[in-house]
Write an enzyme that holds these catalytic residues in place. Structure first.
Site, PDB file in Angstrom:
ATOM      1  N   ARG A  42       0.834  -1.218   0.000  1.00 16.47           N
ATOM      2  CA  ARG A  42       0.000   0.000   0.000  1.00 16.47           C
ATOM      3  C   ARG A  42       0.865   1.263   0.000  1.00 16.47           C
ATOM      4  O   ARG A  42       0.415   2.341  -0.390  1.00 16.47           O
ATOM      5  CB  ARG A  42      -0.992   0.023   1.175  1.00 16.47           C
ATOM      6  CG  ARG A  42      -1.876   1.283   1.160  1.00 16.47           C
ATOM      7  CD  ARG A  42      -3.237   1.113   1.840  1.00 16.47           C
ATOM      8  NE  ARG A  42      -3.128   0.446   3.113  1.00 16.47           N
ATOM      9  CZ  ARG A  42      -2.695   1.020   4.239  1.00 16.47           C
ATOM     10  NH1 ARG A  42      -2.346   2.292   4.241  1.00 16.47           N
ATOM     11  NH2 ARG A  42      -2.629   0.338   5.355  1.00 16.47           N
ATOM     12  N   TYR A  67     -11.288  18.443 -16.646  1.00 17.25           N
ATOM     13  CA  TYR A  67     -11.774  17.066 -16.689  1.00 17.25           C
ATOM     14  C   TYR A  67     -12.977  16.902 -15.737  1.00 17.25           C
ATOM     15  O   TYR A  67     -12.959  17.390 -14.610  1.00 17.25           O
ATOM     16  CB  TYR A  67     -10.639  16.118 -16.292  1.00 17.25           C
ATOM     17  CG  TYR A  67     -11.056  14.682 -16.280  1.00 17.25           C
ATOM     18  CD1 TYR A  67     -11.411  14.032 -17.453  1.00 17.25           C
ATOM     19  CD2 TYR A  67     -11.136  13.972 -15.086  1.00 17.25           C
ATOM     20  CE1 TYR A  67     -11.830  12.718 -17.442  1.00 17.25           C
ATOM     21  CE2 TYR A  67     -11.550  12.647 -15.066  1.00 17.25           C
ATOM     22  CZ  TYR A  67     -11.899  12.035 -16.252  1.00 17.25           C
ATOM     23  OH  TYR A  67     -12.323  10.738 -16.245  1.00 17.25           O
ATOM     24  N   ASP A  76      -2.897  19.103 -15.017  1.00 15.18           N
ATOM     25  CA  ASP A  76      -3.207  17.813 -15.625  1.00 15.18           C
ATOM     26  C   ASP A  76      -2.541  17.833 -17.005  1.00 15.18           C
ATOM     27  O   ASP A  76      -2.984  18.533 -17.915  1.00 15.18           O
ATOM     28  CB  ASP A  76      -4.729  17.670 -15.733  1.00 15.18           C
ATOM     29  CG  ASP A  76      -5.149  16.324 -16.305  1.00 15.18           C
ATOM     30  OD1 ASP A  76      -4.397  15.761 -17.119  1.00 15.18           O
ATOM     31  OD2 ASP A  76      -6.253  15.857 -15.964  1.00 15.18           O
ATOM     32  N   LYS A 108      -4.273   6.765 -20.241  1.00 11.59           N
ATOM     33  CA  LYS A 108      -4.264   7.270 -21.611  1.00 11.59           C
ATOM     34  C   LYS A 108      -2.931   6.921 -22.278  1.00 11.59           C
ATOM     35  O   LYS A 108      -2.646   5.754 -22.446  1.00 11.59           O
ATOM     36  CB  LYS A 108      -4.563   8.774 -21.600  1.00 11.59           C
ATOM     37  CG  LYS A 108      -5.751   9.161 -20.704  1.00 11.59           C
ATOM     38  CD  LYS A 108      -7.099   8.732 -21.262  1.00 11.59           C
ATOM     39  CE  LYS A 108      -8.219   8.762 -20.241  1.00 11.59           C
ATOM     40  NZ  LYS A 108      -8.510  10.048 -19.621  1.00 11.59           N
TER      41      LYS A 108
HETATM   42  C1  LIG Z   1      -9.239  10.295 -18.330  1.00 11.37           C
HETATM   43  C2  LIG Z   1      -8.747  11.556 -17.756  1.00 11.37           C
HETATM   44  C3  LIG Z   1      -8.565  11.696 -16.383  1.00 11.37           C
HETATM   45  C4  LIG Z   1      -8.973  10.617 -15.386  1.00 11.37           C
HETATM   46  O1  LIG Z   1      -8.222   9.483 -15.521  1.00 11.37           O
HETATM   47  P1  LIG Z   1      -8.764   8.036 -15.042  1.00 11.37           P
HETATM   48  O2  LIG Z   1      -7.548   7.207 -15.203  1.00 11.37           O
HETATM   49  O3  LIG Z   1      -9.882   7.692 -15.975  1.00 11.37           O
HETATM   50  O4  LIG Z   1      -9.231   8.178 -13.644  1.00 11.37           O
HETATM   51  C5  LIG Z   1      -8.023  12.874 -15.917  1.00 11.37           C
HETATM   52  N1  LIG Z   1      -7.707  13.885 -16.754  1.00 11.37           N
HETATM   53  C6  LIG Z   1      -7.886  13.795 -18.083  1.00 11.37           C
HETATM   54  C7  LIG Z   1      -7.512  14.940 -18.933  1.00 11.37           C
HETATM   55  C8  LIG Z   1      -8.410  12.629 -18.616  1.00 11.37           C
HETATM   56  O5  LIG Z   1      -8.617  12.560 -19.927  1.00 11.37           O
END
Ligand SMILES: *Cc1c(COP(=O)(O)O)cnc(C)c1O
Length: 388
Positions: free
Chosen positions: A56, A109, A181, A206
Site C-alpha cells: 500500500r 476534466y 493535468d 491514456k
Molecule cells: C481520463 C482523464 C482523467 C482521469 O483518468 P482516469 O484514469 O480515468 O481516472 C483525468 N484527466 C484527463 C484529462 C483525462 O482525460
C-alpha cells in the site's frame, strides 16, 4: 529532453541488474516485505515513504514505473496511483484544508470538476472557475485563502491553453501551488515542471499506458511535495496501484515516443483534412496554424497528441447520429490515448438530445489512434456524406 535521454530512461534506467539476466523486469506480486534484522525492520517501519514495507506504500515494480516517469517529467519524485482521478484528488487534497480556496480553469476534466464543486465544499473548500486563456483572470480570482491554481492545458473538449510560465511565476510570488493535468501532451511533448509548475499529473490510463488495458494515474513534483502526498493522502485513501498494472505501464511506456510521433502525424493529417471539408466549421487542434493560441502552443509543446475536436456545420441530431454510426474505423467511446481511434460526439452527453445546446450539437471529439491516417480520412470522408 533529447531522444537519447528518453531511450535510456525507457529501456535501461534501473534495469541493469535484473534477476537471472532477464531483459524484462519481474513483477513483485507481494503484499509485504520481510527484513533480515530488527534494525532494518525498524528503519523501514519508521520511514515508509523511502522503503518497501507494505505494497500500500511502495513496491519495487511500482517504483520502477515511478522512477521512469519522474525522469521523463524532470521531477524529484513520482507517485503512481490507481487512476488519473486518484492522482487529481490526492494532489489537490494534499494542499487544502477547511476554509481554503482553489482557482481552477473552466472545462477541466469532469471528475476534477465534480471533486471541486460537489465533494470539497462538504469540507469547507471552495473553488472559483475562470477562463484559463486569460492569465489576469486567474489572478483576479485569487484571494488570500487561495492555496491551489489547478490547470489543464489544453482542456480536453474545448482545447484552451494556459500560459504556464507566466502563471507559475505569479503563483510562486503568492505562495500558491500550481497543479497541472498534463495528460494530453504527455512528458514527451510538454514538461510543465521545467516551466515552474509545482505538480504535473497524468491519467496514465491514456498515453502512458497506451494500450487501453489499464487504469492508472501518476503525480510528479518535488520529492518533498510527493512525499507529503504519499504520507497524507495516498497511504490513507489507499488508491494503490497493483504491481501487474505497474508492469503493464512500464511495458506500454517503452513505445511511448514512437506512439506519440504517430499520433501527432495522424492527428495533423486528419485535422488538416477536416479543416478543408465544406461541412466542417472549425477544427480545434493546438498544432494547426489556424489555432487561436498557436504562438502559446508552440512555446508549450514540442508536438501534439492524437486528441482534438471539430465543429460540424450541422444542427440536426439525426444527421450527427448517422455520421457517427456509419464510421467503420472510429469506435464510439469515452477516453483516449490507446492504439485505437475513437469518436465522442458532444450530443451523446445528454439523455434527451433536445437538451444539447444548438451550438454544441455539431461538436465532435476525435482520438486519432495508430491506424494509417489515410484510412481514417477515408472513413471520415465516407461518413460525412450524411451531413447535408
Ligand atoms: C481520463 C482523464 C482523467 C482521469 O483518468 P482516469 O484514469 O480515468 O481516472 C483525468 N484527466 C484527463 C484529462 C483525462 O482525460
Amino acid at each position: 529532453m533529447d531522444r537519447k535521454d528518453i531511450s535510456y530512461i525507457l529501456h535501461h534506467m534501473h534495469e541493469e541488474d535484473l534477476p537471472g539476466n532477464a531483459v524484462s523486469p519481474p513483477i513483485f506480486q507481494t503484499s509485504i516485505f520481510c527484513f533480515p534484522s530488527f534494525a532494518e525492520f525498524r528503519d523501514a517501519l519508521n520511514d515508509e515513504v523511502n522503503h518497501c514495507l507494505y505494497t500500500r506504500g511502495n513496491n519495487p515494480t511500482v517504483m520502477l514505473a515511478e522512477q521512469k516517469i519522474a525522469a521523463l517529467e524532470g521531477a524529484g519524485r513520482a507517485k503512481l496511483v490507481s487512476s488519473g482521478s486518484a492522482a487529481i484528488s490526492n494532489a489537490i487534497m494534499a494542499f487544502v484544508k477547511s476554509g481554503d480556496h482553489i482557482v481552477c480553469v473552466e472545462n477541466c476534466y469532469s471528475w476534477a470538476e465534480i471533486l471541486l464543486t460537489k465533494y470539497l465544499p462538504r469540507f469547507g473548500v471552495t473553488t472559483t472557475f475562470v477562463d484559463g486563456t486569460d492569465t489576469d483572470a486567474i489572478f483576479a480570482a485569487v484571494t488570500d485563502k487561495t492555496k491551489i491554481i489547478y490547470l489543464e492545458s489544453p482542456t480536453s473538449f474545448t482545447f484552451k491553453l494556459q500560459d504556464l510560465p507566466a502563471i507559475a511565476k505569479e503563483a510562486k510570488k503568492r505562495n500558491i501551488k500550481t497543479i497541472i493535468d498534463n495528460t494530453w501532451a504527455t512528458p514527451i511533448f510538454c514538461n510543465p515542471l521545467s516551466m515552474g509548475i509545482d505538480i504535473s499529473l497524468h491519467s496514465a490510463t491514456k498515453y502512458l499506458g497506451g494500450n487501453s488495458d489499464i487504469l492508472a494515474g501518476v503525480i510528479t513534483g518535488s520529492k518533498a511535495d510527493i512525499d507529503l502526498i504519499q504520507k497524507q493522502e495516498f497511504m490513507q485513501m489507499g488508491t494503490v496501484p497493483d504491481p501487474f498494472m505497474a508492469w503493464l505501464l512500464i511495458r506500454g511506456m517503452r513505445t511511448l515516443p514512437i506512439r506519440m510521433k504517430a499520433h501527432f502525424e495522424g492527428a495533423m493529417k486528419t485535422a488538416a483534412y477536416l479543416e478543408t471539408h465544406s461541412k466542417v466549421e472549425s477544427v480545434l487542434y493546438p498544432m494547426l496554424d489556424s489555432f487561436k493560441q498557436i504562438a502559446l502552443s508552440r512555446m508549450l509543446f514540442t508536438g501534439g497528441s492524437g486528441l482534438f475536436s471539430f465543429q460540424l456545420k450541422c444542427k440536426k441530431i439525426d444527421q450527427i447520429e448517422k455520421f457517427v454510426n456509419s464510421l467503420m474505423l472510429f469506435k464510439r467511446s469515452v477516453s483516449w490515448g490507446g492504439y485505437e481511434s475513437l469518436i465522442f460526439p458532444n450530443a451523446v452527453k445528454y439523455p434527451n438530445p433536445a437538451d444539447c445546446p444548438a451550438d454544441r450539437i455539431g461538436l465532435v471529439r476525435l482520438h486519432i489512434g495508430l491506424e494509417d491516417p489515410e484510412d481514417l480520412i477515408k472513413d471520415l470522408d465516407d461518413a460525412l456524406k450524411y451531413i447535408d
